[in-house]
Design a protein around this motif. Sequence first.
Motif: not given
Length: 1176
Positions: A942, A952, A967, A970
Motif C-alpha cells: 500500500s 493498494s 490498505g 485506500s
Amino acid sequence: MTTLTILRYSKLHLFRPSISASYSIRKARNFHNDKATSSDPFAPSSSVLSQIEGLAHGHQPFKEKQPEESTPQLKATWDFSIQRYDARDNAVDRWRRRDVLGTRRRNDAATELKSASVSSEPIGGVEALFTAQHKAYLNPPYQGNFKHERRLDFIQHQTMRSYVQVLTTPTADTPGTTLLLHFDNRRYLIGSLAEGTQRAAVQVGARLLKVSECFITGRTEWRNTGGLIGMILTLADGAASSAAASAEEGHKRALAKGKRLGVSQNEARMAELFEDAKRETSNKLVLFSAPNLNHTLATARRFVFRKGMPVDVHEIDKSSLRDEGVDQWEPYWADENIKVWAMSVLPTEPVASNVPPRVGTEGITNPRKRSIDEVYERSVPQANGTSTVTASSLTSAQRDQLTVKAVVADMFNSSWRLDTLHETALGDVRLPATMFVRNPTTNMLEKYTGPLPGQPVRPGQPAPDLKKIVLVRKPWPGALVESLPPTEPRKEAVSYIIRNHVQRGKFHPERAMALKVEKGKKWAHLAAGESVQSTDGKTITPDMVLGESKEGGGLAVIDLPEPIYIDNLLARPEWHEPKVMAGVGAMLWICGPDVARHHKVKAFMEQFSHIHHVVSGPEYCANAIALDSTAAATVRLRQIDPARYNVPVHESNASAPASELPRNARVAMRGQVIQLEPAMGVHEREATQPVNIAEVESETPEEVLVEARKAREGIMAAAPEMRRWAETLPKDARDAEIVTLGTGSALPSKYRNVSATLLRVPGWGSMLFDCGENTLGQLKRVFPADELRQIMRELRIIWISHMHADHHLGTVSVIRAWYEEVHGGKPQAPDVDRKASFDPKTGLAVISEPAMMSYLHEYSYVEDYGFSRIAPICITRASPFKTPPLTSKLGWFIPPTELSALPSDNARQRTLDNNIMQPGSLNLTDIQAVGVQHCHGARAVSFTFPSGFKASYSGDCRPSRAFSAIGKGSTVCIHEATFDDTMRGDAEAKNHSTTSEALGVAQAMGARTCVLTHFSQRYQKLPVLERGEAGSGGAVTDSLPTVGENTVEEESANPEDALSGPLEDVAATFPDQHTNGEGMEYDMSSRTKDEANRTATEPAAVNFKVTSDMKVCVAFDYMRVKVGEIPQLEKFTPALLKLFEEEAKVAEEEAKATTSNMVSSKAEKKQKLKGQRGNT
C-alpha cells in the motif's frame, strides 16, 4: 584414477555448492556398491571419495601416483548437475541469519557468541570438482552421434520437405526477428528470442513443442534474449505433460520403421532406430548463442525451477577450436536434418559499452578484481586445512564456463522436491527452518511449534529436546549458489549458415529391375542408402539405381546489430567457399539501426545476385500489429467505450521504402516462407496480413452497439451524481490514471499479456505494479512516442510483488528504456555515492525482495542496462496484528558478497543501518507491505502519496486480512481475481483469489474503488453489483483469513504446484540441513478443492453485494481509466456481457472447424504415407 580438479570459489564468494559431473552422488551411501558394476569410466573410486570427504572436513589429501594422462573420448552430452551442499558457519552464514535491514532474530546473540572464535574463512574447502575430461562438455552437443552427418559428402537418403517461416519482424510487440525451421520430425528456432516471441508464436499457431534446438543470433543482451526464460518455462511445462505419451509413440514408430526396413531382427540397427526415436521425443533443449547466455540464465536461478527438461547452452566464440585432422570447412554442428556453420564476429572498433562499475558497499568501484587464478593456482595447503588441485588443461575461463553450465543444468533438470522431507535431530536443524512432525494419533504431518534451541523458553514450556526427530526440507539448489563467477559484457555477434544435407538422387525402378533386385523391401533399402543382394547374388549399391545427388537447400542468417560489425562479417571466408555455400539459396539479414541501408551491405547483396535476400530491420519493417487477437479485442472494446480504449499505436508504412533495396532483395514479412526443399524459393502468399480495423468494427454485432449506446446515455444521466462522488476523493485523485498493460495470469496469451499496471499520479509521477514480459511493448502500443518518452521521464517506482516469472521478466527492458531516455545510456560515475545522490523527483527506484535485487545486480554484469542508475530497495514485512504493530522498513540493497567482505559483524551491521531509508526519500508519505499466501516472499503493498491519495496492490494471493489492514482507507485497490466464483477450489489450491474474494478484501479496507485484474481466462465473469446498506452482510469480509507472522504462511500449501521455484533467499526458509540419505516423500496435500463449486454451465456474471459506495471495474489490456471515472465503467457491464456472448459463439464455431480440419488432415496424411510405402 580420475584426475580431480578442486576449485575454491568461496574465497571470493563466487560459488557455494559442491559440483560433480558425469555421475550422480545423490545416493552417496550406495556409491561403493555401485562402483563395482559401473560402466562409467569417470565414476569416482572409493579412494577419490575419501579424498573429497577428507578435504570437506579439513584433512590433508593423500597423494597417489597418477598414470600417464590418457583421456578417453567422451560423448558431448551434458549430464552435469549440482549434487551436494556443505553447510558452513562463516561470516556469510551469520549475515544470512539476519533480516535484510539488520533487525536481529532472537537467537542471533547466542549464535554470535558461539561463533566468536570461528574464522571467517570457510570450513571444508571442497567447492567444485572438475576433471580435465570435462572440456568435452564445452564442445557442440550430440556430435559423437552424428559423425557421418558432419561429413561434407554425407548424403541424406530420406527426402523430406523443409522450409523456414518468419515468425516475427521488429515491432513494438516483437522487438526481434525470429524464424522457425520446419522438418516433419523437428523444429528449429533461429534468430532473436526477444520478449513477446512466445506470445507471437501463440498468435500464429506455431507449435514449439517439437523445438529441440535454438540458434540464437547476434549478441547476448536482453533485447535479444528477453523472451528466452519464459519460453523455456512454457516448453518445460508442455514437455512434462506430454513426455510419457511422446516416448511411447516414438518407441512404436521405431518398431514400425524397423519392420518396414526389414531390420527388426538386427539388434544393432534397431538400437540405432530406438536411439533416434528417443532423441526425437527427448525433452532436452539445446541453445546455441554468443557468450554469456549461460550466465544470463544462471542469474534466474532463484526463481526458475523445472524438472525433466535438460537445457544445454553452447556458447560460440572466437576461441572455439576444431579437432585436429578435421576439414576446416566441416560444419560446426550437424544432426540428421541439417548442417550448421557458426560465425562469431567482433566489431571493427570498440563498442560504446559503458560497462557499469562493480559497486561496493558504499557505491565505490573496487579498483582491482582479484583474478580467479590468484585463488585457484595454489599448491600449498591453506590455513584451514583445505587444498586446491588444478588440472593444467583447464583454463580459468573454462572452469567458469563449466560452473555456470552446471547451475543452468540444475535449474531445469533437478530431482529436488518440495515434499521430500528428511529426518533430522532438532539439535542439528539449522534455524530458521520450517519443521514438521508426525502426529502419533492421526499419523498426519503437522508443523512443529515446540521450543527451539537457542531461543528463550516460555513459562510452563519444557526445554527443547535436542534429540527429537523432526522432518525438514533440504534447500532448493539454486538458492544456495550465492554468486556466480565473474563476467563482463561480450561483444561477439553470431550468424549461421544452415543447410540441408546433400539430397539423394531420384530412385530409378527400371535400373533396379534390370539389376534383378526384387521389388519391395530391397528397393526401400537402396533408397535409404543401403546395399542389397540381387536374385543372382550380386551386391547392388545405391549409386547403381539412384540418379545424381544434389546439394541440399540452405540459407544464411546474418545478424548485424550495428554498422561496426559489417566489415568483419562480410570478410568471412565462408562466403566464397563452395564446400559451405553450395546449395545456399537465401540470406536473411537481421539488421540493427542504420545497417540495412549501408552501401557495403547493398553491394554484397548485388555481388550475390543469384541468392534471394530477405531484409528484417527497423527501417524497412513497419511497426505493424503483431498480436492480431488482442488488437481486434481492443478495437471492439473501443466501439463500446471509446473514452477508455484506443486502437493500439502502430504504423502501416516503414520509414524506408523497399524500392531502395537491390532487385534480388525483399523485406521480411510475418508468415513469409523460405522454401529449402524440394526447391528453393521465397513465398509471400502465406504472409500474415495486417489487422483491418474497419473490418473488425464491421463484424461487431448490432446488439452490442445498442447496449453500448444505452450505457453512454446512462453515464450522461448519472453525471451529476458521479461528479459529487469524485469530489469526495483526495486532492488530485480523480485525475490519477490507471493503465492496465497486462491482465492475464501465468503466461502470455493471444488476448492478455502477463501482469503489469501503470499508475500515473498528477504532480508526483508514475509507478509500475509488477512488470511482466514485454511490458515495454505494451507501453509502446498504448502511448504514442512523445507521450511514452514523458512516461519514461516521470517513472519513479517499479514494484515487484513476488518472484514468479510472469510478474517481472519485463523489468530489465523497462529500466533500459528509462536509462536511455533519462541518462543517455551513461552509467553512474564510480566515485559517486549512489544512495546520497538519489533524487526522488527524477530517479527510479525498484522495490522488491532481496532475490529480485540480486537478480538485477547479477545481470548488470552481462550488459549495462542501467542498474548503476536505479535505487535498488528492499522492504520488510509489516505485521499489523502484532502488539505493538510492526511497520515495514526500507533499505538500500547491498549484495551479500559485499557485506560478507566486510571485516566484522559490527561493520556489516553499521552498513545495513546506514542504508535504511524513509518513505520520504521516495517522495511518499508511507509504504507498507505484508506477506500474503501465494509463494515464498509474496507481498501485497500500500502506497500513500503526499496528496493523501492511497493505492493498494495485492499481487498474487489468497484473500488477506493483513492486506485489508494496511490498505485501510485506500483510494484505489488493485486486486487479482484469477478465478471466477465457480472455481473457488482452484483458487484455494493455487493460492489465488476469486472475483468475490477480491471484492471482499477491497470492501474490508474501505477502498473507494476496486480494479480487478490477473485473469486466468479470456472471458472473465463480470461482477454485477447489488448495492446494500452498510452492515447488511452478504460479503466475504468476515471470512478473510488472518495472516500470521511467520514465514511459513508465505509459502504455497501445495508442493505439487508448478512453482517457478522456492523463491527469495531460500536459505532463510530452507536452511542447508545436515541430513543422511535421500529423505522420504510425504503427501502434503493441497487444501480441499470444493468440487461442488464447479458447475457445468457457468453463469454469465458474478453477483456481489456492496455495502459501501465502492466503485468497481474489470481490467482489460490497454485500458486507460482515471480514478474519478471508474463509476462510469459499471454502466458498460450489459454491453460487455453481450459482446462476450457473441465472441464465445464465434470461438466455439472456429474450434469445431479446426478440429474437423485436423481430422481430415491426419486422414489425408495417413493415406499418403500408405501410398508412398510401395512406391519409394
